[in-house]
Design an enzyme around this catalytic site. Structure first.
Site, short mmCIF file in Angstrom:
data_model
loop_
_atom_site.label_atom_id
_atom_site.label_comp_id
_atom_site.label_asym_id
_atom_site.label_seq_id
_atom_site.Cartn_x
_atom_site.Cartn_y
_atom_site.Cartn_z
N ALA A 20 0.92 -1.14 0.09
CA ALA A 20 -0.01 0.05 0.12
C ALA A 20 0.82 1.39 0.09
CB ALA A 20 -0.83 -0.04 1.39
N ASP A 23 0.07 4.36 1.35
CA ASP A 23 -1.10 4.90 2.09
C ASP A 23 -1.41 6.18 2.07
OD1 ASP A 23 -1.51 2.31 3.27
OD2 ASP A 23 -0.41 2.77 5.29
N TYR A 82 -3.72 -0.81 10.85
CA TYR A 82 -2.58 0.13 11.40
C TYR A 82 -3.00 1.33 11.88
CZ TYR A 82 1.84 -2.32 11.27
OH TYR A 82 2.82 -3.26 11.34
N TYR A 91 -1.31 5.07 12.75
CA TYR A 91 -0.09 6.00 12.67
C TYR A 91 -0.22 7.44 13.23
CZ TYR A 91 0.92 2.94 8.53
OH TYR A 91 1.12 1.68 7.68
#
Length: 748
Positions: free
Chosen positions: A389, A391, A475, A477
């Site tokens: 990816a 992102d 995830y 971040y």
């Protein structure tokens, strides 16, 4: 893999926090609509899909209710001509821009699906001209009938379309939150997938299936061929691969489904609203791992082998208070604190953008943001070569933003900013508390004791922290930009959330996977990297700067000037061209990159140009660049991550290091293309592109939820000041600090 926001009409309610499934009646209605999610806003509340990866509270914009974008939460935004040119679009402006676009496509308005609506930022010349630049919006739309995307620029002053650019067939804009909702809905409503799940695994309740939406990285010619239908008269395919997991525990979506990966992988075409293939059917059906591995507060008691109740020796309260209030001031999006001054911006792609950063009324950085990521997974077994990816470009960190929680995500005296975004119909919505700003104590800033008499001079290190948190399906971040009293800026990224898991591939030992680590019984976590890129438009005491590389190296022993072999020191090399400035970090040489003023501004002590230096990996350990093979599709598309530094002359059109459009990108774009003409960068208006990241070999301790990993860099003054700029901090003693009752009871 995106944090998802459901596309709603103005005034529609958001999804409820509990959800057990998507009704087949609603999905049938959904799949019959030409505009994808257009029908979802009319679903009964109980039938709207709740997105488990979204932590934010989103508020649809309603006329007459004050909502704001990058204004202080709870305050009234400036209006009309009072708007600074770098204030992000307000909800009213998003609505106005969308209305102009709909009028432009009046003959096909129902076929237009909005991707993004954002401020068209004025360039430097316009910002510094005598007149305030007119406010404009940049807009990306897709025609759902043809599958062709277009870019538009709209004047918000006179409500007109300034320009239109139709993109080439197959060029795909980022996947919006609504796109990802649609992808999961298409996948889970597929009769073919339902039949396969029933036959292979006995699963009949699709509410017990999670389908994580990922962009499709084109790793092979077969992948490239998949982007076009057999019939060339049909629209190009807009692909999403949906990694499947079973929900085992709980009544809703609370279960950690990453403990229960399913081998098969449906690939969805958003344009035709169909599942075009299901990978993994050639592999014998394997048993879905069933061990409960939960961290959710309501499901801890279900765990098969981890803790099942809260620890008895809980932590005592630790309160952070500022009885006199904070030391910063905020005017619209302008922040001032201890000599620092900057503007806070926001957009759907980068999230936080900082503009016009000054220290003691002197320019340091013109614009700072995180502009790209590459996340390759190091598993050669199909379908994982296409699991990579980008992102920022594929999903947009602004679209993925959380609504932050006081006392949990942010401690202390907090100042929040809201963020306004658009849905697929062009309607605005607001993510409340998308940006957090507060002060933190970071220990001692400086200290010295005169040993002869015991006199101590010590000051505390206060920092101003600007932060956001983005959830990208599995995830998290967490980004923190820290402004320090000594003139430093620290850019810190933390990684948390959950590992994207799979069962060991057919070619691997199920008890010892060759390309990952068993993080739970029968559950593999693949080795991968998170490669970030920050765009740093430097302006050290002015636009014209020169970049140099500084290595600390030993002098040859025994040679003249080093008779005793104890000499080592810095060696500075000016980077004169774009090609020379493609650099790798070298910790063995304490390598840094210095940005010096090239307009005649010199330090009064050293008589050298004033400067700041970029110091890599001041957070977390030093890490390698992208580790994929040079001729791989990942390295070609993500070439920005193969070096830690790139430098280019400022060009307002050069915004993203892997190109404007990363989903399904077939041609190399961005930095490697821009530097082919090898322009001079010495004494120019330069932009630094700093790639850094985390190489993640998972540990069993990373599951079921990962404690934060950190990485980041710093910008440090190096001859910018005449000395330590923090020596004027007055001494203070915190009178609220207390001695422990069992220690030094008679001491003072």
């Amino acid at each position: 893999m995106i944090s998802s926001i459901l596309g709603l009409r103005q005034g529609a309610l958001r999804a409820s926090s509990k959800r057990t499934g998507i009704s087949q009646r609603a999905l049938s209605s959904l799949l019959g609509q030409e505009t994808g999610l257009a029908s979802i806003s009319s679903w009964p509340t109980a039938n709207r899909p709740h997105r488990p990866w979204r932590g934010a509270r989103q508020t649809p914009f309603r006329s007459g209710i004050i909502q704001r974008n990058v204004w202080s939460t709870g305050t009234t935004p400036p209006l009309g001509g009072d708007l600074h040119p770098l204030i992000s679009l307000t909800p009213d402006e998003i609505s106005a821009a969308a209305s102009v676009v709909k009028a432009h496509y009046s003959d096909a308005a129902e076929e237009i699906r909005f991707v993004a609506i954002a401020l068209n930022e004025p360039n430097k010349a316009a910002l510094r001209g005598g007149d305030k630049p007119p406010r404009q919006a940049e807009i990306i739309v897709i025609n759902t009938t043809t599958g062709i995307a277009s870019e538009l620029t709209v004047s918000l002053v006179d409500a007109t379309v300034i320009s239109v650019k139709e993109l080439e067939r197959g060029v795909q804009p980022l996947l919006t939150p609504d796109d990802c909702d649609l992808a999961e809905a298409i996948s889970k409503s597929s009769p073919e997938l339902q039949a396969v799940l029933k036959e292979r695994y006995g699963i009949t309740d699709m509410s017990r299936v999670a389908a994580d939406p990922w962009s499709v990285h084109l790793a092979s010619e077969e992948d490239v061929a998949m982007t076009e239908p057999d019939d060339p008269s049909l629209p190009p395919r807009r692909l999403v691969q949906t990694f499947l997991y079973q929900r085992v525990d709980g009544d809703g979506i609370e279960d950690n489904h990453y403990a229960h990966p399913i081998v098969i992988l449906p690939v969805v075409d958003l344009n035709s609203k169909t599942v075009i293939k299901i990978d993994g059917l050639d592999r014998p059906a394997t048993k879905i791992p069933q061990a409960s591995v939960n961290y959710h507060r309501d499901l801890l008691n279900t765990n098969s082998y981890l803790q099942t109740q809260w620890r008895a020796d809980t932590l005592k309260a630790l309160d952070i208070t500022q009885p006199d209030g904070p030391s910063f001031t905020v005017t619209d999006n302008l922040v001032e604190w201890q000599g620092w001054k900057f503007r806070v911006g926001w957009n759907y792609r980068e999230g936080i953008v900082l503009h016009q950063v000054h220290f003691n009324d002197r320019p340091v950085v013109n614009r700072l943001s995180l502009v790209e990521m590459a996340v390759p997974y190091a598993d050669p077994f199909p379908p994982f070569p296409r699991k990579c990816a980008f992102d920022v470009g594929d999903y947009g960190l602004g679209f993925c933003a959380n609504s932050l929680e006081l006392g949990c995500d942010c401690l202390g005296h907090i100042h929040y900013f809201d963020a306004a975004l658009n849905d697929s119909k062009g309607d605005p919505y607001v993510v409340k508390k998308a940006i957090c700003m507060h002060e933190e104590d970071q220990g001692i800033l400086f200290k010295h004791v005169e040993y002869r008499n015991g006199h101590s001079e010590s000051r505390r290190a206060r920092e101003l922290v600007i932060s956001k948190i983005c959830t990208v399906v599995n995830y998290e971040y967490l980004m923190y930009i820290r402004f320090k009293l000594n003139g430093e800026i620290e850019f810190e990224l933390r990684l948390s959330g959950e590992l994207s898991t799979n069962q060991p591939s057919a070619g691997e030992d199920p008890n010892d996977p060759s390309h990952g680590v068993l993080c739970a019984p029968g559950v593999n976590a693949q080795v991968h990297q998170h490669m970030f890129c920050a765009r740093i438009d430097m302006a050290v005491d002015g636009d014209k700067n020169t970049v140099s590389e500084i290595d600390v190296v030993p002098h040859t022993p025994g040679m003249e000037g080093n008779p005793y072999g104890n000499v080592f020191g810095p060696v500075e090399t000016v980077l004169k061209t774009e090609a020379e400035a493609v650099r790798l970090y070298d910790a063995n040489k304490a390598r840094v990159w210095k940005v010096s003023n090239a307009e005649g501004k010199v330090n009064g002590i050293t008589k050298k140009p004033t400067a700041y230096k970029l110091v890599p990996f001041t957070k977390g350990p030093a890490q390698p660049p992208l580790l994929t093979a040079p001729d791989s599709a990942v390295s070609k598309k993500g070439e920005f991550a193969t070096a830690h530094l790139w430098v280019t002359p400022y060009d307002e059109t050069e915004r993203y290091p892997a190109g404007e459009y990363t989903p399904q990108a077939k041609e190399q774009a961005g930095l490697p293309v821009w530097i082919k003409d090898n322009e001079s960068i010495e004494g120019e208006d330069v932009v630094l592109w700093h790639a850094f990241g985390v190489t993640h070999v998972p540990r069993v301790e990373d599951f079921p939820i990962m404690n934060c990993e950190m990485t980041g860099f710093s910008l440090k003054p190096d001859g910018f000041n005449s000395g330590n700029p923090a020596i004027d901090l007055p001494p203070e003693t915190n009178t609220k600090s207390k001695l422990d009752s069992g220690c030094c009871a008679s001491s003072s």
